[in-house]
Design a protein around this motif. Structure first.
Motif, PDB file in Angstrom:
ATOM      1  N   LYS A   1     -30.271 -56.837  30.027  1.00 26.72           N
ATOM      2  CA  LYS A   1     -31.725 -56.858  30.193  1.00 26.72           C
ATOM      3  C   LYS A   1     -32.409 -56.839  28.829  1.00 26.72           C
TER       4      LYS A   1
ATOM      5  N   CYS B   1     -34.067 -60.148  33.036  1.00 23.19           N
ATOM      6  CA  CYS B   1     -32.678 -60.597  33.113  1.00 23.19           C
ATOM      7  C   CYS B   1     -32.508 -62.108  32.961  1.00 23.19           C
ATOM      8  N   GLU B   2     -33.621 -62.855  32.868  1.00 29.16           N
ATOM      9  CA  GLU B   2     -33.537 -64.314  32.731  1.00 29.16           C
ATOM     10  C   GLU B   2     -34.505 -64.806  31.670  1.00 29.16           C
TER      11      GLU B   2
ATOM     12  N   ILE C   1     -36.441 -68.410  30.715  1.00 34.76           N
ATOM     13  CA  ILE C   1     -36.781 -69.658  31.385  1.00 34.76           C
ATOM     14  C   ILE C   1     -37.383 -70.634  30.378  1.00 34.76           C
TER      15      ILE C   1
ATOM     16  N   ASP D   1     -24.738 -67.485  32.573  1.00 36.30           N
ATOM     17  CA  ASP D   1     -24.820 -68.681  33.424  1.00 36.30           C
ATOM     18  C   ASP D   1     -26.097 -69.445  33.085  1.00 36.30           C
TER      19      ASP D   1
ATOM     20  N   PHE E   1     -25.701 -65.087  27.271  1.00 37.54           N
ATOM     21  CA  PHE E   1     -25.976 -65.352  28.694  1.00 37.54           C
ATOM     22  C   PHE E   1     -24.674 -65.681  29.413  1.00 37.54           C
TER      23      PHE E   1
ATOM     24  N   SER F   1     -38.187 -63.417  32.610  1.00 34.38           N
ATOM     25  CA  SER F   1     -38.435 -63.061  34.003  1.00 34.38           C
ATOM     26  C   SER F   1     -38.926 -61.623  34.099  1.00 34.38           C
TER      27      SER F   1
ATOM     28  N   GLN G   1     -28.779 -72.411  34.898  1.00 28.76           N
ATOM     29  CA  GLN G   1     -29.167 -73.198  36.062  1.00 28.76           C
ATOM     30  C   GLN G   1     -30.309 -74.118  35.673  1.00 28.76           C
TER      31      GLN G   1
ATOM     32  N   ARG H   1     -32.785 -72.171  33.318  1.00 26.95           N
ATOM     33  CA  ARG H   1     -32.800 -70.720  33.510  1.00 26.95           C
ATOM     34  C   ARG H   1     -31.495 -70.129  32.991  1.00 26.95           C
ATOM     35  N   LEU H   2     -31.624 -69.222  32.042  1.00 27.13           N
ATOM     36  CA  LEU H   2     -30.467 -68.581  31.414  1.00 27.13           C
ATOM     37  C   LEU H   2     -30.331 -67.164  31.959  1.00 27.13           C
ATOM     38  N   HIS H   3     -29.214 -66.903  32.616  1.00 27.87           N
ATOM     39  CA  HIS H   3     -28.958 -65.575  33.162  1.00 27.87           C
ATOM     40  C   HIS H   3     -28.322 -64.719  32.053  1.00 27.87           C
TER      41      HIS H   3
END
Length: 308
Positions: free
Chosen positions: A237, A257-258, A260, A288, A286, A253, A290, A231-233
């Motif tokens: 947007k 904002c993400e 995946i 962050d 990006f 998302s 996860q 998952r890339l933050h």
């Protein structure tokens, strides 16, 4: 060396015509924790009850440490301890007496030292003189385990051992099971708590509609059937995924904002390196990253869904 439990071509058909077990073939190794998973009505309890000699098979062969459960019933049953889902014993009896009586049922001579050891290991010693009717649900579960261990079995079946008990007691019982395995006891458990199997089991078996659909080492199962998510933050947007990144099957998302990225754990991770390079080329920035790996529960649900 023979298996602790060996099941060959096992069928169980009731008089109504219902096939509860269909061509079960299963070998359980000495000294392992084997978790049998399946939805309600899949045949878990029927399989355990048949292996333990409570339910008669329609056909097939079952060996407990090399002993045929029908032809050598006494020798086979002595090897096995069973913790059922429900406590079926005299509610007015004391903990000490009911556990001692269970040992006597197997023709074992009285051994107060062994009974004391079991009760202390299961945190039941201070309840040894208490009547069963006065115990909490969790304590009654411990008594069932003590009864099953009273005759010193080498193979222990746990049918939903922690159903209805609180999280703290569940973890205490996990420690008891691990200690039993460390002492050489083979453990076979059924559970609705997939976390329980993920935490404890060496191997996983999945049963659905009376058939074993999978038996696998837990770690290998997680590796081969699991998926990972990246998952890339994003820094800002976005309204969509750039066409240049279409080959990765990225999802955006709902809030934009993400990004995946989902991939099989079997695949080479060089795909992630290529993705990051292509993100940079597409000027997708990006803040962050996860990662998330499939749980055993997600793999189990996927397997059962495929069999419906």
């Amino acid at each position: 060396m023979s298996s602790a439990i060996s099941v060959s071509s096992l069928y169980k058909t009731y008089s109504t015509g219902f096939e509860a077990l269909k061509n079960i073939n299963l070998d359980i190794r000495h000294g392992e924790i084997f978790a049998l998973l399946g939805p309600n009505g899949a045949g878990k309890t029927t399989l355990i009850s048949t292996i333990c000699g409570i339910v008669n098979p329609t056909s097939g062969t079952i060996l407990a440490d090399g002993h045929d459960i029908i032809k050598e019933y006494k020798a086979a049953r002595t090897k096995i301890g069973l913790v059922p889902q429900e406590l079926t014993t005299d509610a007015f009896e004391t903990v000490w007496n009911t556990v001692s009586f269970s040992r006597g049922l197997f023709g074992k001579p009285a051994n107060p030292t062994h009974i004391e050891k079991i009760l202390k290991e299961l945190s039941l010693w201070d309840k040894k003189d208490a009547k069963l009717m006065t115990l909490s649900g969790g304590m009654k579960r411990r008594v069932m385990i003590a009864k099953a261990l009273s005759h010193e079995p080498e193979i222990l079946f746990l049918d939903e051992p922690t159903a209805g008990v609180d999280v703290e007691l569940r973890r205490d019982m996990w420690n008891v099971v691990r200690a039993l395995r460390a002492s050489g006891v083979t453990i076979i458990l059924t559970t609705h708590y997939i976390e329980e199997a993920q935490q404890m089991a060496d191997r996983i078996g999945v049963i659905s509609h009376g058939e074993i659909i999978l038996v696998e080492e837990k770690d290998e199962l997680m590796r081969s059937l699991g998926k990972k998510q990246l998952r890339l933050h994003l820094q800002g947007k976005r309204d969509g995924v750039p066409d240049s990144l279409a080959k990765y099957g990225l999802e955006l998302s709902p809030d934009g904002c993400e990004l995946i990225y989902t991939y099989d754990t079997q695949k080479e991770r060089t795909g992630i390196t290529a993705l990051l390079k292509d993100l940079d080329k597409a000027e997708v920035r990006f803040n962050d990253i996860q990662t998330k790996e499939s749980s055993l529960e997600e793999i189990f649900v996927s397997l059962v869904r495929e069999r419906k």
